[in-house]
Design a protein around this motif. Structure first.
Motif, PDB file in Angstrom:
ATOM      1  N   GLY A 230       0.794  -1.224   0.000  1.00 15.08           N
ATOM      2  CA  GLY A 230       0.000   0.000   0.000  1.00 15.08           C
ATOM      3  C   GLY A 230       0.824   1.271   0.000  1.00 15.08           C
ATOM      4  O   GLY A 230       0.262   2.367  -0.072  1.00 15.08           O
ATOM      5  N   VAL A 231       2.140   1.149   0.084  1.00 15.26           N
ATOM      6  CA  VAL A 231       3.009   2.325   0.115  1.00 15.26           C
ATOM      7  C   VAL A 231       3.514   2.630  -1.294  1.00 15.26           C
ATOM      8  O   VAL A 231       4.004   1.742  -1.991  1.00 15.26           O
ATOM      9  CB  VAL A 231       4.209   2.103   1.058  1.00 15.26           C
ATOM     10  N   ARG A 232       3.381   3.881  -1.705  1.00 16.98           N
ATOM     11  CA  ARG A 232       3.912   4.304  -3.003  1.00 16.98           C
ATOM     12  C   ARG A 232       5.341   4.805  -2.809  1.00 16.98           C
ATOM     13  O   ARG A 232       5.647   5.507  -1.844  1.00 16.98           O
ATOM     14  CB  ARG A 232       3.048   5.409  -3.610  1.00 16.98           C
ATOM     15  N   LEU A 233       6.209   4.444  -3.733  1.00 18.55           N
ATOM     16  CA  LEU A 233       7.612   4.836  -3.663  1.00 18.55           C
ATOM     17  C   LEU A 233       7.916   5.873  -4.736  1.00 18.55           C
ATOM     18  O   LEU A 233       7.554   5.699  -5.900  1.00 18.55           O
ATOM     19  CB  LEU A 233       8.518   3.617  -3.856  1.00 18.55           C
ATOM     20  N   ALA A 234       8.573   6.945  -4.336  1.00 18.29           N
ATOM     21  CA  ALA A 234       9.067   7.955  -5.280  1.00 18.29           C
ATOM     22  C   ALA A 234      10.587   7.937  -5.187  1.00 18.29           C
ATOM     23  O   ALA A 234      11.164   8.280  -4.142  1.00 18.29           O
ATOM     24  CB  ALA A 234       8.520   9.329  -4.926  1.00 18.29           C
ATOM     25  N   LEU A 235      11.247   7.493  -6.247  1.00 21.42           N
ATOM     26  CA  LEU A 235      12.699   7.294  -6.251  1.00 21.42           C
ATOM     27  C   LEU A 235      13.368   8.344  -7.119  1.00 21.42           C
ATOM     28  O   LEU A 235      12.876   8.674  -8.204  1.00 21.42           O
ATOM     29  CB  LEU A 235      13.043   5.902  -6.762  1.00 21.42           C
ATOM     30  N   GLU A 236      14.498   8.861  -6.667  1.00 17.39           N
ATOM     31  CA  GLU A 236      15.203   9.886  -7.433  1.00 17.39           C
ATOM     32  C   GLU A 236      16.703   9.718  -7.259  1.00 17.39           C
ATOM     33  O   GLU A 236      17.221   9.713  -6.141  1.00 17.39           O
ATOM     34  CB  GLU A 236      14.777  11.285  -6.973  1.00 17.39           C
ATOM     35  N   GLU A 237      17.406   9.572  -8.403  1.00 14.45           N
ATOM     36  CA  GLU A 237      18.867   9.514  -8.358  1.00 14.45           C
ATOM     37  C   GLU A 237      19.421  10.919  -8.160  1.00 14.45           C
ATOM     38  O   GLU A 237      18.911  11.887  -8.735  1.00 14.45           O
ATOM     39  CB  GLU A 237      19.422   8.915  -9.651  1.00 14.45           C
ATOM     40  N   MET A 238      20.481  11.025  -7.355  1.00 14.99           N
ATOM     41  CA  MET A 238      21.052  12.327  -7.030  1.00 14.99           C
ATOM     42  C   MET A 238      22.560  12.205  -6.890  1.00 14.99           C
ATOM     43  O   MET A 238      23.096  11.107  -6.732  1.00 14.99           O
ATOM     44  CB  MET A 238      20.477  12.843  -5.689  1.00 14.99           C
ATOM     45  N   HIS A 239      23.235  13.350  -6.933  1.00 17.82           N
ATOM     46  CA  HIS A 239      24.628  13.404  -6.513  1.00 17.82           C
ATOM     47  C   HIS A 239      24.670  13.255  -4.997  1.00 17.82           C
ATOM     48  O   HIS A 239      23.676  13.489  -4.306  1.00 17.82           O
ATOM     49  CB  HIS A 239      25.268  14.730  -6.919  1.00 17.82           C
ATOM     50  N   ASN A 240      25.841  12.922  -4.471  1.00 20.53           N
ATOM     51  CA  ASN A 240      25.950  12.679  -3.038  1.00 20.53           C
ATOM     52  C   ASN A 240      25.559  13.911  -2.217  1.00 20.53           C
ATOM     53  O   ASN A 240      24.760  13.831  -1.279  1.00 20.53           O
ATOM     54  CB  ASN A 240      27.376  12.242  -2.695  1.00 20.53           C
ATOM     55  N   ILE A 241      26.119  15.059  -2.576  1.00 20.24           N
ATOM     56  CA  ILE A 241      25.798  16.279  -1.834  1.00 20.24           C
ATOM     57  C   ILE A 241      24.317  16.619  -1.974  1.00 20.24           C
ATOM     58  O   ILE A 241      23.656  17.029  -1.008  1.00 20.24           O
ATOM     59  CB  ILE A 241      26.669  17.453  -2.330  1.00 20.24           C
ATOM     60  N   GLU A 242      23.786  16.435  -3.164  1.00 17.34           N
ATOM     61  CA  GLU A 242      22.372  16.707  -3.396  1.00 17.34           C
ATOM     62  C   GLU A 242      21.497  15.808  -2.532  1.00 17.34           C
ATOM     63  O   GLU A 242      20.473  16.253  -1.982  1.00 17.34           O
ATOM     64  CB  GLU A 242      22.038  16.497  -4.870  1.00 17.34           C
ATOM     65  N   ALA A 243      21.889  14.532  -2.397  1.00 19.39           N
ATOM     66  CA  ALA A 243      21.106  13.598  -1.588  1.00 19.39           C
ATOM     67  C   ALA A 243      21.108  14.008  -0.120  1.00 19.39           C
ATOM     68  O   ALA A 243      20.081  13.947   0.562  1.00 19.39           O
ATOM     69  CB  ALA A 243      21.660  12.184  -1.748  1.00 19.39           C
ATOM     70  N   VAL A 244      22.267  14.432   0.375  1.00 20.07           N
ATOM     71  CA  VAL A 244      22.358  14.895   1.767  1.00 20.07           C
ATOM     72  C   VAL A 244      21.461  16.113   1.973  1.00 20.07           C
ATOM     73  O   VAL A 244      20.692  16.191   2.936  1.00 20.07           O
ATOM     74  CB  VAL A 244      23.819  15.227   2.136  1.00 20.07           C
ATOM     75  N   ASN A 245      21.552  17.065   1.057  1.00 23.27           N
ATOM     76  CA  ASN A 245      20.739  18.283   1.183  1.00 23.27           C
ATOM     77  C   ASN A 245      19.251  17.987   1.016  1.00 23.27           C
ATOM     78  O   ASN A 245      18.410  18.672   1.609  1.00 23.27           O
ATOM     79  CB  ASN A 245      21.192  19.313   0.155  1.00 23.27           C
TER      80      ASN A 245
END
Length: 309
Positions: free
Chosen positions: A119-134
């Motif tokens: 029942g959970v929808r997943l929204a996935l996004e690839e990012m740079h490392n710094i972008e992921a932290v932010n």
């Protein structure tokens, strides 16, 4: 208007008998009679004609019955949806990740999460490392997979989910491609392709420091923003690059991954989130530690690199 009054009304409207209706809603018959009277007083209409022999719905009662059923159904649904959200069984989970997380870490976790929490929808996004932290810090995502080390961020929580040796990606057919293992010091005169310092300063400096510890200054020929881009340049014969051991699963044609000797380099992946994890994040984290990717093992005939202390 209280829901318990509506439940008693629907029970009596369907049973048309005070005793049976009281048993159905688990109250005493006098209490049921009081609830019906309170509801009639609040609405200002008579809902039932009753005497010693029978109970009959009035016109007002018939009009209320359909709406009362619908309201109770909606109320029950709201309660269940709230409970499901509280268990982390419904909702939207936003996940950020750097590309190497897709090599062999995320796929089994995502499969297991989908099975356990459909029942959970997943929204996935690839990012740079710094972008992921932010993205975690700004609450753009609930959780992100990042490469350590990162600049200390006090409000972030981190848990290590993957630690693996570093290997060397070399062009197929090069002098290093047929080697069982390569000593790091042998790269003194070799063009290196590194992640740009502007993208991952800690990782860039880590590689440069390891080269210095092996007795040479890194000869950086190209800087890139992602590991798979570095591997693509290796396939083009523009140099060699450092990759996690799991990177062999996605190494493209024209690239060979060789174990490294003379170094304790490892790459560590962590899950990062902000504050106390909500149920969605807790359920996802549980799988990150329960589901372990299968290690492809060393290349046939190769020497295993020295383990991290």
């Amino acid at each position: 208007m209280e829901l318990r009054h509506l439940r008693s009304f629907v029970a009596l409207a369907e049973e048309l008998h005070f005793g049976r209706a009281a048993q159905r809603v688990f109250v005493a018959q006098p209490a049921l009679s009081k609830q019906i009277s309170a509801l009639e007083k609040e609405l200002g209409v008579l809902l039932f004609e009753r005497d010693k022999r029978q109970v009959v719905l009035t016109t007002a009662g018939v009009a209320l019955l359909e709406d009362a059923r619908r309201l109770l159904t909606q109320a029950d649904g709201a309660v269940e949806r709230a409970r499901s959200a509280g268990r982390g069984s419904t909702g939207m989970l936003r996940v950020g990740f750097i590309a190497p997380a897709l090599y062999d870490l995320l796929p089994p976790v995502l499969r297991a999460f989908r099975v356990r929490h459909p029942g959970v929808r997943l929204a996935l996004e690839e990012m740079h490392n710094i972008e992921a932290v932010n993205a975690v810090r700004s609450r753009r995502v609930h959780i992100a997979f990042v490469r350590l080390p990162i600049e200390p961020v006090s409000e972030l929580s981190l848990v290590t989910v993957r630690s693996e040796p570093v290997m060397l990606a070399v062009p197929e057919g090069s002098r290093l491609a047929d080697r069982e293992a390569v000593h790091l010091a042998e790269l003194a005169d070799t063009d290196l392709i590194l992640i740009a310092r502007s993208q991952e300063p800690e990782l860039h400096d880590y590689y440069v420091a390891q080269c210095a510890a092996a007795g040479f200054s890194a000869r950086i020929s190209h800087e890139v923003d992602r590991t798979h881009v570095a591997i693509g340049l290796v396939a083009s014969g523009l140099g060699v690059c450092f990759v996690p051991r799991s990177g062999r699963r996605v190494a493209q044609p024209g690239v060979v991954c060789v174990p490294l000797l003379g170094t304790r380099m490892r790459l560590t992946m962590a899950a990062a989130w902000l504050g106390d994890p909500d149920p969605l994040v807790r359920n996802f984290l549980a799988l990150c530690t329960d589901v372990r990717p299968q290690d492809p093992g060393p290349r046939a005939g190769s020497v295993e690199p020295i383990a991290s202390a």
